[in-house]
Design an enzyme around this catalytic site. Structure first.
Site, PDB file in Angstrom:
ATOM      1  N   LYS A   1       0.824  -1.205   0.000  1.00  0.00           N
ATOM      2  CA  LYS A   1       0.000   0.000   0.000  1.00  0.00           C
ATOM      3  C   LYS A   1       0.869   1.271   0.000  1.00  0.00           C
ATOM      4  CE  LYS A   1      -4.035  -2.229   2.139  1.00  0.00           C
ATOM      5  NZ  LYS A   1      -5.073  -2.136   3.199  1.00  0.00           N
TER       6      LYS A   1
ATOM      7  N   TYR B   1     -12.206  -1.983  -3.951  1.00  0.00           N
ATOM      8  CA  TYR B   1     -12.776  -2.116  -2.606  1.00  0.00           C
ATOM      9  C   TYR B   1     -14.302  -2.021  -2.609  1.00  0.00           C
ATOM     10  CZ  TYR B   1      -8.320  -2.181  -0.063  1.00  0.00           C
ATOM     11  OH  TYR B   1      -7.106  -2.539   0.466  1.00  0.00           O
TER      12      TYR B   1
ATOM     13  N   PHE C   1     -15.674   3.789   6.626  1.00  0.00           N
ATOM     14  CA  PHE C   1     -14.293   4.163   6.324  1.00  0.00           C
ATOM     15  C   PHE C   1     -13.984   4.166   4.829  1.00  0.00           C
ATOM     16  CE2 PHE C   1     -14.267  -0.436   7.389  1.00  0.00           C
ATOM     17  CZ  PHE C   1     -13.761  -0.963   6.201  1.00  0.00           C
TER      18      PHE C   1
ATOM     19  N   ARG D   1      -1.859 -14.280   4.214  1.00  0.00           N
ATOM     20  CA  ARG D   1      -2.623 -13.631   5.279  1.00  0.00           C
ATOM     21  C   ARG D   1      -1.885 -13.761   6.616  1.00  0.00           C
ATOM     22  NH1 ARG D   1      -6.988 -10.228   4.076  1.00  0.00           N
ATOM     23  NH2 ARG D   1      -7.469 -10.516   6.269  1.00  0.00           N
TER      24      ARG D   1
ATOM     25  N   THR E   1      -5.630  -7.106  10.474  1.00  0.00           N
ATOM     26  CA  THR E   1      -5.930  -5.819   9.830  1.00  0.00           C
ATOM     27  C   THR E   1      -5.435  -4.646  10.676  1.00  0.00           C
ATOM     28  OG1 THR E   1      -7.930  -6.857   8.940  1.00  0.00           O
ATOM     29  CG2 THR E   1      -7.800  -4.454   8.813  1.00  0.00           C
TER      30      THR E   1
ATOM     31  N   ARG F   1       2.304  -6.356   9.068  1.00  0.00           N
ATOM     32  CA  ARG F   1       1.541  -5.239   9.625  1.00  0.00           C
ATOM     33  C   ARG F   1       2.082  -4.816  10.993  1.00  0.00           C
ATOM     34  NH1 ARG F   1      -4.341  -7.129   7.237  1.00  0.00           N
ATOM     35  NH2 ARG F   1      -4.375  -5.723   5.446  1.00  0.00           N
TER      36      ARG F   1
ATOM     37  N   ASN G   1      -2.239   0.249   6.701  1.00  0.00           N
ATOM     38  CA  ASN G   1      -1.727  -1.005   7.245  1.00  0.00           C
ATOM     39  C   ASN G   1      -0.827  -1.788   6.274  1.00  0.00           C
ATOM     40  OD1 ASN G   1      -3.732  -1.851   5.570  1.00  0.00           O
ATOM     41  ND2 ASN G   1      -4.924  -2.936   7.110  1.00  0.00           N
TER      42      ASN G   1
ATOM     43  N   GLU H   1      -9.531 -10.671  -7.655  1.00  0.00           N
ATOM     44  CA  GLU H   1      -8.556  -9.593  -7.446  1.00  0.00           C
ATOM     45  C   GLU H   1      -7.348  -9.739  -8.367  1.00  0.00           C
ATOM     46  OE1 GLU H   1      -9.692  -8.627  -2.777  1.00  0.00           O
ATOM     47  OE2 GLU H   1      -7.735  -9.525  -3.239  1.00  0.00           O
TER      48      GLU H   1
HETATM   49  P1  ADP Z   1      -8.045  -6.829   5.380  1.00  0.00           P
HETATM   50  O1  ADP Z   1      -7.238  -5.856   4.532  1.00  0.00           O
HETATM   51  O2  ADP Z   1      -7.270  -7.326   6.558  1.00  0.00           O
HETATM   52  O3  ADP Z   1      -8.662  -7.935   4.555  1.00  0.00           O
HETATM   53  P2  ADP Z   1     -10.704  -5.590   5.444  1.00  0.00           P
HETATM   54  O4  ADP Z   1     -10.986  -6.347   4.183  1.00  0.00           O
HETATM   55  O5  ADP Z   1     -11.669  -5.740   6.569  1.00  0.00           O
HETATM   56  O6  ADP Z   1      -9.251  -5.964   6.026  1.00  0.00           O
HETATM   57  O7  ADP Z   1     -10.593  -4.040   5.117  1.00  0.00           O
HETATM   58  C1  ADP Z   1      -9.967  -3.585   3.946  1.00  0.00           C
HETATM   59  C2  ADP Z   1      -9.092  -2.402   4.292  1.00  0.00           C
HETATM   60  O8  ADP Z   1      -9.902  -1.313   4.747  1.00  0.00           O
HETATM   61  C3  ADP Z   1      -8.106  -2.644   5.449  1.00  0.00           C
HETATM   62  O9  ADP Z   1      -6.917  -3.300   5.057  1.00  0.00           O
HETATM   63  C4  ADP Z   1      -7.843  -1.246   5.915  1.00  0.00           C
HETATM   64  O10 ADP Z   1      -6.916  -0.542   5.062  1.00  0.00           O
HETATM   65  C5  ADP Z   1      -9.227  -0.605   5.762  1.00  0.00           C
HETATM   66  N1  ADP Z   1     -10.014  -0.719   7.015  1.00  0.00           N
HETATM   67  C6  ADP Z   1     -10.609  -1.837   7.505  1.00  0.00           C
HETATM   68  N2  ADP Z   1     -11.257  -1.606   8.660  1.00  0.00           N
HETATM   69  C7  ADP Z   1     -11.091  -0.262   8.900  1.00  0.00           C
HETATM   70  C8  ADP Z   1     -11.520   0.629   9.934  1.00  0.00           C
HETATM   71  N3  ADP Z   1     -12.266   0.186  10.966  1.00  0.00           N
HETATM   72  N4  ADP Z   1     -11.137   1.922   9.859  1.00  0.00           N
HETATM   73  C9  ADP Z   1     -10.407   2.384   8.828  1.00  0.00           C
HETATM   74  N5  ADP Z   1      -9.961   1.607   7.814  1.00  0.00           N
HETATM   75  C10 ADP Z   1     -10.290   0.305   7.845  1.00  0.00           C
HETATM   76 MG    MG Z   2     -10.087  -7.837   3.040  1.00  0.00          MG
END
Ligand code: ADP
Ligand code: MG
Length: 141
Positions: free
Chosen positions: A10, A50, A58, A86, A92, A103, A113, A127
């Site tokens: 990222k 996304y 968010f 993962r 996350t 992370r 992250n 993806e």
């Molecule tokens: P992951 O990337 O671990 O699969 P998610 O798919 O739940 O997590 O979320 C996608 C991305 O959105 C996260 O990697 C992070 O950058 C952002 N994100 C997730 N939850 C939050 C939150 N509560 N507040 C702000 N950003 C978030």
């Molecule tokens: Mg995800």
């Protein structure tokens, strides 16, 4: 099972100069890079990627962040590559991430992250195809 998964370094991690370390980590862990590109996501590209999160509070900030600078998109291949990636990434929220995970090492907060990784076989397929055609993915053997 031999799998392919999408990884993204990222903008925060690229900006901080951690591209090399993160790529090295995947190599050390035995995940093979079969496609890789440095690019800057447009807003529509980030929103599309996304899309499953578009109703989340968010979402707007996430799109802003993901378009704030260059990213590295990669396809990683290996036995159980989706789950292994993962595990290497960690939770996350870096506050919850295990010691030694990418992370834990490189993320600033739950949004910034450092890395993305596909979370299952269906998302991995979608993806990977979002960024790469089959012709972009090399055969090492
Ligand atoms: P992951 O990337 O671990 O699969 P998610 O798919 O739940 O997590 O979320 C996608 C991305 O959105 C996260 O990697 C992070 O950058 C952002 N994100 C997730 N939850 C939050 C939150 N509560 N507040 C702000 N950003 C978030
Ligand atoms: Mg995800």
């Amino acid at each position: 099972m031999l799998e392919r998964t999408l990884s993204i370094i990222k903008p925060d991690a690229c900006r901080a100069g951690h591209m090399g370390e993160i790529i090295s980590r995947f190599e050390r862990e035995g995940l093979r890079i079969v496609a890789m590109r440095l690019l800057r996501l447009t807003r529509p590209q980030a929103e599309g990627f996304y899309a499953v999160h578009r109703e989340r509070p968010f979402f707007a900030d996430l799109v802003e962040f993901m378009t704030s600078g260059p990213v590295v998109v990669m396809v990683l291949e290996g036995e159980n590559a989706i789950e292994r990636n993962r595990r290497i990434m960690g939770a996350t929220d870096p506050a919850q991430a295990a010691e030694g995970t990418l992370r834990k090492l490189f993320a600033s907060n739950i949004q910034n992250n450092a890395v993305h990784g596909s979370d299952g076989p269906d998302t991995a397929r979608t993806e990977v195809a979002y960024f790469f055609s089959t012709l972009d993915q090399v055969d090492w053997d």
